[in-house]
Design a protein around this motif. Structure first.
Motif, PDB file in Angstrom:
ATOM      1  N   ALA A  21       0.852  -1.193   0.000  1.00 47.85           N
ATOM      2  CA  ALA A  21       0.000   0.000   0.000  1.00 47.85           C
ATOM      3  C   ALA A  21       0.885   1.241   0.000  1.00 47.85           C
ATOM      4  CB  ALA A  21      -0.903   0.014   1.226  1.00 47.85           C
ATOM      5  N   ARG A  36      -2.144   6.897  -8.384  1.00 50.69           N
ATOM      6  CA  ARG A  36      -3.001   5.792  -8.836  1.00 50.69           C
ATOM      7  C   ARG A  36      -2.678   5.407 -10.280  1.00 50.69           C
ATOM      8  NH1 ARG A  36      -8.228   4.393  -6.706  1.00 50.69           N
ATOM      9  NH2 ARG A  36      -7.933   3.054  -8.481  1.00 50.69           N
ATOM     10  N   LEU A  43      -2.721  -0.393  -3.797  1.00 46.66           N
ATOM     11  CA  LEU A  43      -3.640   0.398  -2.987  1.00 46.66           C
ATOM     12  C   LEU A  43      -2.966   1.731  -2.673  1.00 46.66           C
ATOM     13  CD1 LEU A  43      -6.077   0.851  -1.097  1.00 46.66           C
ATOM     14  CD2 LEU A  43      -4.800  -0.382   0.661  1.00 46.66           C
ATOM     15  N   LEU A  45      -3.740   5.287  -0.636  1.00 48.12           N
ATOM     16  CA  LEU A  45      -4.654   5.930   0.311  1.00 48.12           C
ATOM     17  C   LEU A  45      -4.153   7.316   0.676  1.00 48.12           C
ATOM     18  CD1 LEU A  45      -5.199   2.960   2.804  1.00 48.12           C
ATOM     19  CD2 LEU A  45      -6.825   3.804   1.115  1.00 48.12           C
ATOM     20  N   GLY A  67      -9.324   0.435   4.238  1.00 44.97           N
ATOM     21  CA  GLY A  67      -8.939   0.677   2.852  1.00 44.97           C
ATOM     22  C   GLY A  67      -8.495  -0.599   2.160  1.00 44.97           C
ATOM     23  N   LYS A  70     -11.583  -2.871   1.426  1.00 46.65           N
ATOM     24  CA  LYS A  70     -12.335  -2.376   0.269  1.00 46.65           C
ATOM     25  C   LYS A  70     -11.559  -2.620  -1.022  1.00 46.65           C
ATOM     26  CE  LYS A  70     -14.726   1.174   2.888  1.00 46.65           C
ATOM     27  NZ  LYS A  70     -14.736   2.591   3.242  1.00 46.65           N
ATOM     28  N   TRP A  71     -10.257  -2.384  -0.985  1.00 43.47           N
ATOM     29  CA  TRP A  71      -9.424  -2.560  -2.176  1.00 43.47           C
ATOM     30  C   TRP A  71      -9.389  -4.027  -2.598  1.00 43.47           C
ATOM     31  CZ3 TRP A  71      -4.498  -4.871  -2.938  1.00 43.47           C
ATOM     32  CH2 TRP A  71      -3.919  -4.581  -4.174  1.00 43.47           C
ATOM     33  N   ARG A  72      -9.244  -4.913  -1.633  1.00 40.78           N
ATOM     34  CA  ARG A  72      -9.224  -6.347  -1.970  1.00 40.78           C
ATOM     35  C   ARG A  72     -10.554  -6.767  -2.586  1.00 40.78           C
ATOM     36  NH1 ARG A  72      -6.155  -7.465   3.380  1.00 40.78           N
ATOM     37  NH2 ARG A  72      -4.019  -7.583   2.610  1.00 40.78           N
ATOM     38  N   THR A  74     -12.702  -4.872  -4.223  1.00 39.23           N
ATOM     39  CA  THR A  74     -12.814  -4.341  -5.586  1.00 39.23           C
ATOM     40  C   THR A  74     -11.859  -5.053  -6.523  1.00 39.23           C
ATOM     41  OG1 THR A  74     -11.993  -2.356  -4.451  1.00 39.23           O
ATOM     42  CG2 THR A  74     -13.660  -2.008  -6.063  1.00 39.23           C
ATOM     43  N   SER A  75     -10.696  -5.444  -6.028  1.00 33.30           N
ATOM     44  CA  SER A  75      -9.754  -6.196  -6.863  1.00 33.30           C
ATOM     45  C   SER A  75     -10.350  -7.537  -7.263  1.00 33.30           C
ATOM     46  CB  SER A  75      -8.431  -6.434  -6.117  1.00 33.30           C
ATOM     47  OG  SER A  75      -7.781  -5.223  -5.897  1.00 33.30           O
TER      48      SER A  75
END
Length: 108
Positions: A21, A36, A43, A45, A67, A70-72, A74-75
């Motif tokens: 991250a 990004r 990730l 943040l 974070g 949520k990222w995992r 969405t991944s």
């Protein structure tokens, strides 16, 4: 004690590849979109100013954990969507190919 400053975006591309991250302090949060773009599979943040200013480590860890969760998710969603799109594309190509083959072999 030596304090290190946040890496510039040029170094972020190399340092960020090794990180799970990337956390941006409020002072450089404006670089979020660039980070990004530079690290699309990582990730990134933006640390909230309130957490950063208070040195609230517990809140920072909660923020990072949320974070990452949520990222995992969405991944995983992106991977499923890619797989599904790949299957649909393969099916479409097969159907087009079968249709073309059928057209070649038809006799009137």
């Amino acid at each position: 004690m030596t304090m290190s400053s946040a890496p510039c975006l040029g170094k972020l591309g190399t340092a960020g590849l090794e990180a799970e991250a990337v956390l941006l302090a409020p002072q450089i949060a404006y670089q979020y979109e660039a980070a990004r773009t530079l690290l699309p599979e990582k990730l990134v943040l933006k640390i909230p100013a309130k957490i950063f200013a208070r040195y609230d480590v517990a809140a920072l860890l909660d923020f990072i954990r949320d974070g990452m969760d949520k990222w995992r998710q969405t991944s995983e969603d992106r991977a499923i969507a890619k797989e599904h799109m790949g299957e649909k594309l393969a099916s479409s190509i097969t159907n087009m190919y079968d249709g073309a083959q059928g057209g070649v072999h038809q006799t009137a």
